[in-house]
Design a protein around this motif. Sequence first.
Motif, PDB file in Angstrom:
ATOM      1  N   ILE A   1       9.614   6.988  -0.243  1.00 33.06           N
ATOM      2  CA  ILE A   1       9.963   7.713  -1.453  1.00 33.06           C
ATOM      3  C   ILE A   1       9.932   9.201  -1.124  1.00 33.06           C
ATOM      4  CG2 ILE A   1       9.286   8.285  -3.815  1.00 33.06           C
ATOM      5  CD1 ILE A   1       7.999   5.542  -4.028  1.00 33.06           C
ATOM      6  N   ALA A   2      11.081   9.855  -1.221  1.00 30.96           N
ATOM      7  CA  ALA A   2      11.171  11.278  -0.917  1.00 30.96           C
ATOM      8  C   ALA A   2      10.837  12.098  -2.160  1.00 30.96           C
ATOM      9  CB  ALA A   2      12.582  11.616  -0.434  1.00 30.96           C
ATOM     10  N   VAL A   3      10.073  13.177  -1.964  1.00 31.71           N
ATOM     11  CA  VAL A   3       9.694  14.081  -3.050  1.00 31.71           C
ATOM     12  C   VAL A   3       9.904  15.516  -2.585  1.00 31.71           C
ATOM     13  CG1 VAL A   3       8.071  12.514  -4.154  1.00 31.71           C
ATOM     14  CG2 VAL A   3       7.278  13.985  -2.296  1.00 31.71           C
ATOM     15  N   GLU A   4      10.072  16.420  -3.551  1.00 31.43           N
ATOM     16  CA  GLU A   4      10.327  17.819  -3.211  1.00 31.43           C
ATOM     17  C   GLU A   4       9.041  18.613  -3.016  1.00 31.43           C
ATOM     18  OE1 GLU A   4      12.893  19.521  -6.108  1.00 31.43           O
ATOM     19  OE2 GLU A   4      14.622  18.265  -5.572  1.00 31.43           O
ATOM     20  N   GLN A   5       7.972  18.208  -3.705  1.00 32.43           N
ATOM     21  CA  GLN A   5       6.689  18.899  -3.592  1.00 32.43           C
ATOM     22  C   GLN A   5       5.787  18.139  -2.619  1.00 32.43           C
ATOM     23  OE1 GLN A   5       6.098  21.817  -5.251  1.00 32.43           O
ATOM     24  NE2 GLN A   5       8.132  21.701  -6.189  1.00 32.43           N
ATOM     25  N   GLY A   6       4.974  18.875  -1.856  1.00 25.76           N
ATOM     26  CA  GLY A   6       4.104  18.246  -0.876  1.00 25.76           C
ATOM     27  C   GLY A   6       2.988  17.442  -1.518  1.00 25.76           C
ATOM     28  N   VAL A   7       2.793  16.200  -1.067  1.00 25.86           N
ATOM     29  CA  VAL A   7       1.814  15.274  -1.646  1.00 25.86           C
ATOM     30  C   VAL A   7       0.599  15.141  -0.723  1.00 25.86           C
ATOM     31  CG1 VAL A   7       1.419  12.859  -2.289  1.00 25.86           C
ATOM     32  CG2 VAL A   7       3.550  14.004  -2.945  1.00 25.86           C
ATOM     33  N   GLY A   8      -0.600  15.103  -1.344  1.00 25.71           N
ATOM     34  CA  GLY A   8      -1.822  14.943  -0.565  1.00 25.71           C
ATOM     35  C   GLY A   8      -2.694  13.782  -0.978  1.00 25.71           C
ATOM     36  N   GLY A   9      -2.353  13.103  -2.097  1.00 27.28           N
ATOM     37  CA  GLY A   9      -3.134  11.957  -2.573  1.00 27.28           C
ATOM     38  C   GLY A   9      -2.272  11.069  -3.449  1.00 27.28           C
ATOM     39  N   VAL A  10      -2.545   9.773  -3.445  1.00 26.84           N
ATOM     40  CA  VAL A  10      -1.772   8.811  -4.237  1.00 26.84           C
ATOM     41  C   VAL A  10      -2.704   7.774  -4.849  1.00 26.84           C
ATOM     42  CG1 VAL A  10       0.459   9.019  -3.061  1.00 26.84           C
ATOM     43  CG2 VAL A  10      -1.298   7.531  -2.098  1.00 26.84           C
TER      44      VAL A  10
ATOM     45  N   ALA B   1       0.855  -1.187   0.000  1.00 23.89           N
ATOM     46  CA  ALA B   1       0.000   0.000   0.000  1.00 23.89           C
ATOM     47  C   ALA B   1       0.888   1.233   0.000  1.00 23.89           C
ATOM     48  CB  ALA B   1      -0.922   0.014   1.211  1.00 23.89           C
ATOM     49  N   ALA B   2       0.472   2.247  -0.728  1.00 24.15           N
ATOM     50  CA  ALA B   2       1.119   3.550  -0.649  1.00 24.15           C
ATOM     51  C   ALA B   2       0.405   4.343   0.431  1.00 24.15           C
ATOM     52  CB  ALA B   2       1.043   4.273  -1.987  1.00 24.15           C
ATOM     53  N   VAL B   3       1.157   4.907   1.368  1.00 26.33           N
ATOM     54  CA  VAL B   3       0.554   5.567   2.526  1.00 26.33           C
ATOM     55  C   VAL B   3       1.145   6.957   2.715  1.00 26.33           C
ATOM     56  CG1 VAL B   3       0.001   3.411   3.722  1.00 26.33           C
ATOM     57  CG2 VAL B   3       2.238   4.454   4.071  1.00 26.33           C
ATOM     58  N   LEU B   4       0.309   7.856   3.218  1.00 30.89           N
ATOM     59  CA  LEU B   4       0.735   9.205   3.574  1.00 30.89           C
ATOM     60  C   LEU B   4       0.526   9.396   5.068  1.00 30.89           C
ATOM     61  CD1 LEU B   4      -0.878  11.266   0.656  1.00 30.89           C
ATOM     62  CD2 LEU B   4       1.397  10.205   0.745  1.00 30.89           C
ATOM     63  N   GLU B   5       1.479  10.052   5.701  1.00 29.60           N
ATOM     64  CA  GLU B   5       1.371  10.299   7.142  1.00 29.60           C
ATOM     65  C   GLU B   5       0.259  11.298   7.434  1.00 29.60           C
ATOM     66  OE1 GLU B   5       5.713   9.906   8.967  1.00 29.60           O
ATOM     67  OE2 GLU B   5       5.741  10.976   7.053  1.00 29.60           O
ATOM     68  N   ARG B   6      -0.002  11.475   8.727  1.00 29.37           N
ATOM     69  CA  ARG B   6      -1.172  12.245   9.142  1.00 29.37           C
ATOM     70  C   ARG B   6      -1.163  13.679   8.639  1.00 29.37           C
ATOM     71  NH1 ARG B   6      -5.959  10.461   9.784  1.00 29.37           N
ATOM     72  NH2 ARG B   6      -6.051   8.544  10.952  1.00 29.37           N
ATOM     73  N   THR B   7      -0.034  14.336   8.646  1.00 28.25           N
ATOM     74  CA  THR B   7       0.023  15.734   8.237  1.00 28.25           C
ATOM     75  C   THR B   7       0.329  15.826   6.756  1.00 28.25           C
ATOM     76  OG1 THR B   7       0.783  16.422  10.435  1.00 28.25           O
ATOM     77  CG2 THR B   7       1.114  17.966   8.630  1.00 28.25           C
ATOM     78  N   ILE B   8      -0.604  16.374   5.995  1.00 31.54           N
ATOM     79  CA  ILE B   8      -0.398  16.572   4.563  1.00 31.54           C
ATOM     80  C   ILE B   8      -0.614  18.055   4.232  1.00 31.54           C
ATOM     81  CG2 ILE B   8      -0.947  14.246   3.818  1.00 31.54           C
ATOM     82  CD1 ILE B   8      -3.796  15.162   3.203  1.00 31.54           C
ATOM     83  N   PRO B   9       0.078  18.519   3.179  1.00 34.49           N
ATOM     84  CA  PRO B   9       0.942  17.799   2.245  1.00 34.49           C
ATOM     85  C   PRO B   9       2.206  17.300   2.931  1.00 34.49           C
ATOM     86  CG  PRO B   9       0.293  19.961   1.373  1.00 34.49           C
ATOM     87  CD  PRO B   9      -0.066  19.952   2.811  1.00 34.49           C
ATOM     88  N   THR B  10       2.702  16.136   2.453  1.00 44.09           N
ATOM     89  CA  THR B  10       3.902  15.530   2.997  1.00 44.09           C
ATOM     90  C   THR B  10       4.935  15.345   1.900  1.00 44.09           C
ATOM     91  OG1 THR B  10       4.794  13.597   4.138  1.00 44.09           O
ATOM     92  CG2 THR B  10       2.945  13.216   2.638  1.00 44.09           C
ATOM     93  N   ARG B  11       6.203  15.341   2.278  1.00 44.06           N
ATOM     94  CA  ARG B  11       7.272  15.215   1.294  1.00 44.06           C
ATOM     95  C   ARG B  11       7.879  13.813   1.285  1.00 44.06           C
ATOM     96  NH1 ARG B  11       7.111  20.695   1.998  1.00 44.06           N
ATOM     97  NH2 ARG B  11       7.472  21.895   0.081  1.00 44.06           N
ATOM     98  N   ARG B  12       7.084  12.835   1.720  1.00 41.71           N
ATOM     99  CA  ARG B  12       7.527  11.458   1.533  1.00 41.71           C
ATOM    100  C   ARG B  12       6.304  10.550   1.459  1.00 41.71           C
ATOM    101  NH1 ARG B  12      10.408   9.122   7.047  1.00 41.71           N
ATOM    102  NH2 ARG B  12       8.608   9.275   8.451  1.00 41.71           N
ATOM    103  N   ILE B  13       6.449   9.488   0.681  1.00 35.20           N
ATOM    104  CA  ILE B  13       5.395   8.500   0.468  1.00 35.20           C
ATOM    105  C   ILE B  13       5.903   7.161   0.969  1.00 35.20           C
ATOM    106  CG2 ILE B  13       3.947   7.339  -1.242  1.00 35.20           C
ATOM    107  CD1 ILE B  13       4.565   9.789  -3.099  1.00 35.20           C
ATOM    108  N   GLY B  14       5.136   6.514   1.823  1.00 38.57           N
ATOM    109  CA  GLY B  14       5.548   5.219   2.347  1.00 38.57           C
ATOM    110  C   GLY B  14       5.029   4.081   1.494  1.00 38.57           C
TER     111      GLY B  14
END
Length: 406
Positions: A175-184, A149-162
Amino acid sequence: MNVEELMRDALREQAAEQPPLRAGFADQVLAVRRRRRARRFASVAVATAAVVAVAVGVPLLDGGRQDVRPAGVLDPGETRAHPDQSPPRELIQAGDATMAAYYTTDSVKQTARKYHTTRTYWLLNERTGRYEKDSRWSYVAVAPGLKTAAVLERTIPTRRIGLLDLTTGKVARWIAVEQGVGGVAFSHDGRKLVATTYSADPDVVTRAPGDTTGTSFSMPDTMPRTGFYVLDVASGKGPWREIGGPHDSMDMSEINIRQDFALSRSGQYVWSGLTSEPGMQFYDLHGREVPVPADERYLDWFVQAGLSPDGKRAAGDFAGKTMKTSSWITDLGTGRKTEVHGQQLLAWADNESLIAWDIDKDGGNEFHNRLVLVTVGSDRTVPLSGFRKGNDGAGGRWTPVFAERR
């Protein structure tokens, strides 16, 4: 005669005794759909939807270990139902579609008018065949094969995807990213991951002045969506493409704050939904607008089931023509529409059958619905879960997340 056939016959007998729905019921369901469109976008893999997330288990999480079938999980093609459970405690599966998780939502007050829509997930434990609460994540997308599963931590936007190993419950890699992510959302083959980027949390809403029901919201001056990544799951690499709100000229009252992207069936395009025409906007992987692909021209962004496994049919919106509650199925080759039972189509079990929401027998409350298995060309339905309680948007109502078992 097996248990499933007995259950189907019993339901058919009950249906014959049901009174007709009250006048205007179909219009009310369609009105509900319109209100939902004006409030939020489903992240398909919806999705809605919301969102259903479909992909294959990724090789990086295999680690060379042997694939042993857990005792609590069925093989593809089998069915397991729990009509007495709502929300489900044990595995629900029909054909190739497995309910890999479900979530509930709560509206958490932040200020006098600002509220945060918070999801709480229950993930399937394949070893026990039961759903277990995992409150670590704000957003979860499950890949087919139910390994990852691709997961995002509680606080979004986040700069990493689990990338969560669903067997161990541990994050195998970030997976580290430079832009804040809110959905996958995963691609259909599971080798790509589209991540929608935002400048602010898309789940924070501001109620309109005088609103007391939580159904009327004030839109921000600028939308927080900024673009998307299409990431290679194995390497975690992929460029960011800048894409803002749907149309600069669109009335801001007609779009939603959360506007997640999803990948087309081919994986060659990304798309997002619109609450007005043309309904769906497609982009190539460089972020350029493109016409709707021919094989997706009959899709609606808010119908989570999408294309059939063989790609020959498209699940459509509510119909309610010759059946009490029904939805459209469109043949991509001919454009011919067929009605199938079900208030809202959620996932294809095979090329002929789907999992859907459907209402209780008296039709008195369109929100009192349960998961059922429906078949194209058949009047029979098989209940898979118990009925949900409360009305749309009520706290504690659960939303399923389906994945294909391959």
